[in-house]
Design a protein around this motif. Structure first.
Motif, PDB file in Angstrom:
ATOM      1  N   MET A   1       0.854  -1.199   0.000  1.00 29.68           N
ATOM      2  CA  MET A   1       0.000   0.000   0.000  1.00 29.68           C
ATOM      3  C   MET A   1       0.887   1.245   0.000  1.00 29.68           C
ATOM      4  O   MET A   1       1.864   1.322   0.743  1.00 29.68           O
ATOM      5  CB  MET A   1      -0.904  -0.008   1.237  1.00 29.68           C
ATOM      6  CG  MET A   1      -1.829   1.207   1.328  1.00 29.68           C
ATOM      7  SD  MET A   1      -2.851   1.186   2.822  1.00 29.68           S
ATOM      8  CE  MET A   1      -3.839  -0.278   2.524  1.00 29.68           C
ATOM      9  N   SER A   2       0.565   2.220  -0.826  1.00 35.91           N
ATOM     10  CA  SER A   2       1.347   3.453  -0.894  1.00 35.91           C
ATOM     11  C   SER A   2       0.535   4.618  -0.343  1.00 35.91           C
ATOM     12  O   SER A   2      -0.692   4.583  -0.285  1.00 35.91           O
ATOM     13  CB  SER A   2       1.778   3.728  -2.333  1.00 35.91           C
ATOM     14  OG  SER A   2       0.659   3.758  -3.196  1.00 35.91           O
ATOM     15  N   THR A   3       1.261   5.674   0.043  1.00 32.29           N
ATOM     16  CA  THR A   3       0.637   6.833   0.677  1.00 32.29           C
ATOM     17  C   THR A   3       0.940   8.102  -0.098  1.00 32.29           C
ATOM     18  O   THR A   3       2.089   8.360  -0.465  1.00 32.29           O
ATOM     19  CB  THR A   3       1.149   6.991   2.117  1.00 32.29           C
ATOM     20  OG1 THR A   3       0.808   5.828   2.866  1.00 32.29           O
ATOM     21  CG2 THR A   3       0.530   8.212   2.775  1.00 32.29           C
ATOM     22  N   LEU A   4      -0.108   8.887  -0.348  1.00 38.30           N
ATOM     23  CA  LEU A   4       0.016  10.200  -0.967  1.00 38.30           C
ATOM     24  C   LEU A   4      -0.185  11.247   0.118  1.00 38.30           C
ATOM     25  O   LEU A   4      -1.215  11.254   0.788  1.00 38.30           O
ATOM     26  CB  LEU A   4      -1.024  10.359  -2.084  1.00 38.30           C
ATOM     27  CG  LEU A   4      -1.041  11.665  -2.896  1.00 38.30           C
ATOM     28  CD1 LEU A   4      -1.679  11.416  -4.267  1.00 38.30           C
ATOM     29  CD2 LEU A   4      -1.793  12.789  -2.188  1.00 38.30           C
ATOM     30  N   LEU A   5       0.800  12.107   0.294  1.00 39.63           N
ATOM     31  CA  LEU A   5       0.662  13.240   1.211  1.00 39.63           C
ATOM     32  C   LEU A   5       0.328  14.467   0.388  1.00 39.63           C
ATOM     33  O   LEU A   5       1.078  14.849  -0.513  1.00 39.63           O
ATOM     34  CB  LEU A   5       1.958  13.474   1.982  1.00 39.63           C
ATOM     35  CG  LEU A   5       1.996  14.762   2.829  1.00 39.63           C
ATOM     36  CD1 LEU A   5       0.931  14.730   3.919  1.00 39.63           C
ATOM     37  CD2 LEU A   5       3.383  14.973   3.419  1.00 39.63           C
ATOM     38  N   ARG A   6      -0.796  15.081   0.704  1.00 41.17           N
ATOM     39  CA  ARG A   6      -1.237  16.248  -0.044  1.00 41.17           C
ATOM     40  C   ARG A   6      -1.163  17.487   0.838  1.00 41.17           C
ATOM     41  O   ARG A   6      -1.754  17.544   1.915  1.00 41.17           O
ATOM     42  CB  ARG A   6      -2.659  16.036  -0.551  1.00 41.17           C
ATOM     43  CG  ARG A   6      -3.177  17.216  -1.345  1.00 41.17           C
ATOM     44  CD  ARG A   6      -4.443  16.865  -2.065  1.00 41.17           C
ATOM     45  NE  ARG A   6      -5.107  18.060  -2.552  1.00 41.17           N
ATOM     46  CZ  ARG A   6      -6.272  18.074  -3.174  1.00 41.17           C
ATOM     47  NH1 ARG A   6      -6.894  16.920  -3.404  1.00 41.17           N
ATOM     48  NH2 ARG A   6      -6.824  19.200  -3.573  1.00 41.17           N
ATOM     49  N   ILE A   7      -0.430  18.487   0.356  1.00 43.25           N
ATOM     50  CA  ILE A   7      -0.285  19.753   1.063  1.00 43.25           C
ATOM     51  C   ILE A   7      -1.034  20.826   0.290  1.00 43.25           C
ATOM     52  O   ILE A   7      -0.685  21.145  -0.852  1.00 43.25           O
ATOM     53  CB  ILE A   7       1.204  20.147   1.184  1.00 43.25           C
ATOM     54  CG1 ILE A   7       2.026  19.024   1.811  1.00 43.25           C
ATOM     55  CG2 ILE A   7       1.351  21.442   1.975  1.00 43.25           C
ATOM     56  CD1 ILE A   7       1.657  18.693   3.230  1.00 43.25           C
ATOM     57  N   ASP A   8      -2.082  21.371   0.890  1.00 46.82           N
ATOM     58  CA  ASP A   8      -2.838  22.463   0.265  1.00 46.82           C
ATOM     59  C   ASP A   8      -2.490  23.777   0.959  1.00 46.82           C
ATOM     60  O   ASP A   8      -2.304  23.814   2.184  1.00 46.82           O
ATOM     61  CB  ASP A   8      -4.343  22.202   0.371  1.00 46.82           C
ATOM     62  CG  ASP A   8      -4.807  21.158  -0.632  1.00 46.82           C
ATOM     63  OD1 ASP A   8      -4.540  21.334  -1.827  1.00 46.82           O
ATOM     64  OD2 ASP A   8      -5.435  20.169  -0.214  1.00 46.82           O
ATOM     65  N   THR A   9      -2.438  24.848   0.175  1.00 47.50           N
ATOM     66  CA  THR A   9      -2.055  26.138   0.754  1.00 47.50           C
ATOM     67  C   THR A   9      -2.943  27.295   0.328  1.00 47.50           C
ATOM     68  O   THR A   9      -2.810  28.400   0.838  1.00 47.50           O
ATOM     69  CB  THR A   9      -0.602  26.485   0.368  1.00 47.50           C
ATOM     70  OG1 THR A   9      -0.518  26.693  -1.044  1.00 47.50           O
ATOM     71  CG2 THR A   9       0.353  25.368   0.762  1.00 47.50           C
ATOM     72  N   ALA A  88       5.482   9.358   3.324  1.00 47.48           N
ATOM     73  CA  ALA A  88       4.725   9.398   2.062  1.00 47.48           C
ATOM     74  C   ALA A  88       5.537   8.824   0.909  1.00 47.48           C
ATOM     75  O   ALA A  88       6.743   9.043   0.807  1.00 47.48           O
ATOM     76  CB  ALA A  88       4.323  10.830   1.746  1.00 47.48           C
ATOM     77  N   ASP A  89       4.842   8.118   0.028  1.00 45.11           N
ATOM     78  CA  ASP A  89       5.463   7.613  -1.198  1.00 45.11           C
ATOM     79  C   ASP A  89       5.376   8.640  -2.315  1.00 45.11           C
ATOM     80  O   ASP A  89       6.173   8.627  -3.256  1.00 45.11           O
ATOM     81  CB  ASP A  89       4.767   6.323  -1.634  1.00 45.11           C
ATOM     82  CG  ASP A  89       4.860   5.244  -0.562  1.00 45.11           C
ATOM     83  OD1 ASP A  89       5.963   4.708  -0.371  1.00 45.11           O
ATOM     84  OD2 ASP A  89       3.838   4.963   0.082  1.00 45.11           O
ATOM     85  N   LEU A  90       4.391   9.532  -2.227  1.00 46.05           N
ATOM     86  CA  LEU A  90       4.195  10.610  -3.192  1.00 46.05           C
ATOM     87  C   LEU A  90       3.726  11.837  -2.434  1.00 46.05           C
ATOM     88  O   LEU A  90       2.877  11.739  -1.541  1.00 46.05           O
ATOM     89  CB  LEU A  90       3.144  10.219  -4.241  1.00 46.05           C
ATOM     90  CG  LEU A  90       2.546  11.353  -5.088  1.00 46.05           C
ATOM     91  CD1 LEU A  90       3.629  11.994  -5.959  1.00 46.05           C
ATOM     92  CD2 LEU A  90       1.402  10.829  -5.956  1.00 46.05           C
ATOM     93  N   ILE A  91       4.277  12.987  -2.777  1.00 42.91           N
ATOM     94  CA  ILE A  91       3.892  14.253  -2.137  1.00 42.91           C
ATOM     95  C   ILE A  91       3.316  15.171  -3.213  1.00 42.91           C
ATOM     96  O   ILE A  91       3.899  15.305  -4.297  1.00 42.91           O
ATOM     97  CB  ILE A  91       5.109  14.920  -1.468  1.00 42.91           C
ATOM     98  CG1 ILE A  91       5.730  13.963  -0.441  1.00 42.91           C
ATOM     99  CG2 ILE A  91       4.719  16.227  -0.794  1.00 42.91           C
ATOM    100  CD1 ILE A  91       7.203  14.151  -0.251  1.00 42.91           C
ATOM    101  N   VAL A  92       2.180  15.766  -2.914  1.00 43.47           N
ATOM    102  CA  VAL A  92       1.547  16.720  -3.826  1.00 43.47           C
ATOM    103  C   VAL A  92       1.437  18.051  -3.092  1.00 43.47           C
ATOM    104  O   VAL A  92       0.830  18.124  -2.022  1.00 43.47           O
ATOM    105  CB  VAL A  92       0.154  16.243  -4.268  1.00 43.47           C
ATOM    106  CG1 VAL A  92      -0.499  17.283  -5.182  1.00 43.47           C
ATOM    107  CG2 VAL A  92       0.234  14.894  -4.972  1.00 43.47           C
ATOM    108  N   VAL A  93       2.034  19.089  -3.661  1.00 43.19           N
ATOM    109  CA  VAL A  93       2.025  20.407  -3.034  1.00 43.19           C
ATOM    110  C   VAL A  93       1.304  21.390  -3.946  1.00 43.19           C
ATOM    111  O   VAL A  93       1.716  21.595  -5.095  1.00 43.19           O
ATOM    112  CB  VAL A  93       3.454  20.914  -2.765  1.00 43.19           C
ATOM    113  CG1 VAL A  93       3.426  22.315  -2.161  1.00 43.19           C
ATOM    114  CG2 VAL A  93       4.203  19.958  -1.834  1.00 43.19           C
ATOM    115  N   GLY A  94       0.228  21.986  -3.451  1.00 43.54           N
ATOM    116  CA  GLY A  94      -0.488  23.017  -4.188  1.00 43.54           C
ATOM    117  C   GLY A  94       0.040  24.379  -3.786  1.00 43.54           C
ATOM    118  O   GLY A  94       0.050  24.715  -2.596  1.00 43.54           O
ATOM    119  N   ALA A  95       0.470  25.172  -4.765  1.00 45.04           N
ATOM    120  CA  ALA A  95       1.132  26.439  -4.446  1.00 45.04           C
ATOM    121  C   ALA A  95       0.679  27.560  -5.372  1.00 45.04           C
ATOM    122  O   ALA A  95       1.289  27.797  -6.418  1.00 45.04           O
ATOM    123  CB  ALA A  95       2.649  26.264  -4.535  1.00 45.04           C
ATOM    124  N   PRO A  96      -0.378  28.271  -5.020  1.00 46.08           N
ATOM    125  CA  PRO A  96      -0.758  29.433  -5.821  1.00 46.08           C
ATOM    126  C   PRO A  96       0.271  30.548  -5.658  1.00 46.08           C
ATOM    127  O   PRO A  96       0.941  30.647  -4.631  1.00 46.08           O
ATOM    128  CB  PRO A  96      -2.110  29.843  -5.222  1.00 46.08           C
ATOM    129  CG  PRO A  96      -2.099  29.297  -3.833  1.00 46.08           C
ATOM    130  CD  PRO A  96      -1.284  28.047  -3.880  1.00 46.08           C
TER     131      PRO A  96
END
Length: 217
Positions: A1-9, A88-96
């Motif tokens: 099982m893999s984990t996605l860490l999502r960072i919203d800003t 986390a196996d994948l990191i997603v960073v949202g950056a406006p």
């Protein structure tokens, strides 16, 4: 099982472009990796306290027995943030793009992360780890535009995540996102809509590609 860490800003909540594109990426990742887990940290809703970074730095320079309760708490928060990223196996960073640069709460998160010894400059703690960087710009910043060179978010984040932390960064970006709300940008609305559609398509592709890589790893 893999984990996605999502960072919203984004401070725009449901109207956020980076959140919407992040949703597309997350959905495609889960569709291709149904056993995956998503962990979210919303820095706009639950921001890292601004003094945490300076307190963590001060604590690292103070003998353990002499640290104040505030310094200990800052070190513990830095460790928790670092643990979350490293798990986390994948990191997603949202950056406006805000005021031509990185939002204060994203910068505080990065600074606190770097205050943990495991992320100290030179450690390249995320070497080989995939990170999707979702950037949205309200205006146009490409070659030949009046604001060419004014995007100080994307170069900084690419350097921090890729060169300092060692992550394998994929950029998913769009711009002209304020065209629908700014009468002066009305002629640019068709182009803005196309760029937004392209960003969602790119996010869908990236989500699936990274899910497949996680399954076969």
């Amino acid at each position: 099982m893999s984990t996605l860490l999502r960072i919203d800003t984004s401070i725009r909540a449901d109207a956020s472009v980076t959140r919407a594109i992040g949703d597309t990426l997350q959905s495609s990742w889960l569709a291709a990796n149904p056993g995956g887990t998503v962990v979210r940290r919303d820095l706009a809703v639950d921001p890292i306290p601004t003094p945490a970074w300076s307190n963590a730095v001060a604590a690292a320079q103070t003998d353990e027995a002499q640290r104040t309760p505030t310094q200990r708490a800052a070190l513990a928060l830095a460790a928790a943030v670092a643990d979350e990223v490293l798990a986390a196996d994948l990191i997603v960073v949202g950056a406006p793009l805000y005021n031509y640069g990185v939002s204060a709460h994203l910068k505080t998160w990065i600074d606190l992360l770097l205050a943990d010894a495991r992320f100290a400059p030179g450690t390249a703690a995320l070497t080989g780890r995939p990170l999707a960087l979702v950037v949205a710009r309200g205006g146009g910043y490409g070659p030949g535009t009046p604001r060419e060179g004014w995007d100080y978010t994307t170069p900084y984040l690419m350097r921090i995540f890729a060169e300092v932390m060692g992550a394998d960064v994929t950029l998913v970006d769009t711009e002209l996102t304020l065209a629908e709300h700014n009468p002066a940008m009305e002629p640019l609305r068709p182009l803005a809509a196309q760029r937004l559609a392209d960003a969602h398509q790119r996010a869908d592709e990236v989500g699936r590609e990274l899910a497949k890589a996680a399954v076969t790893a």
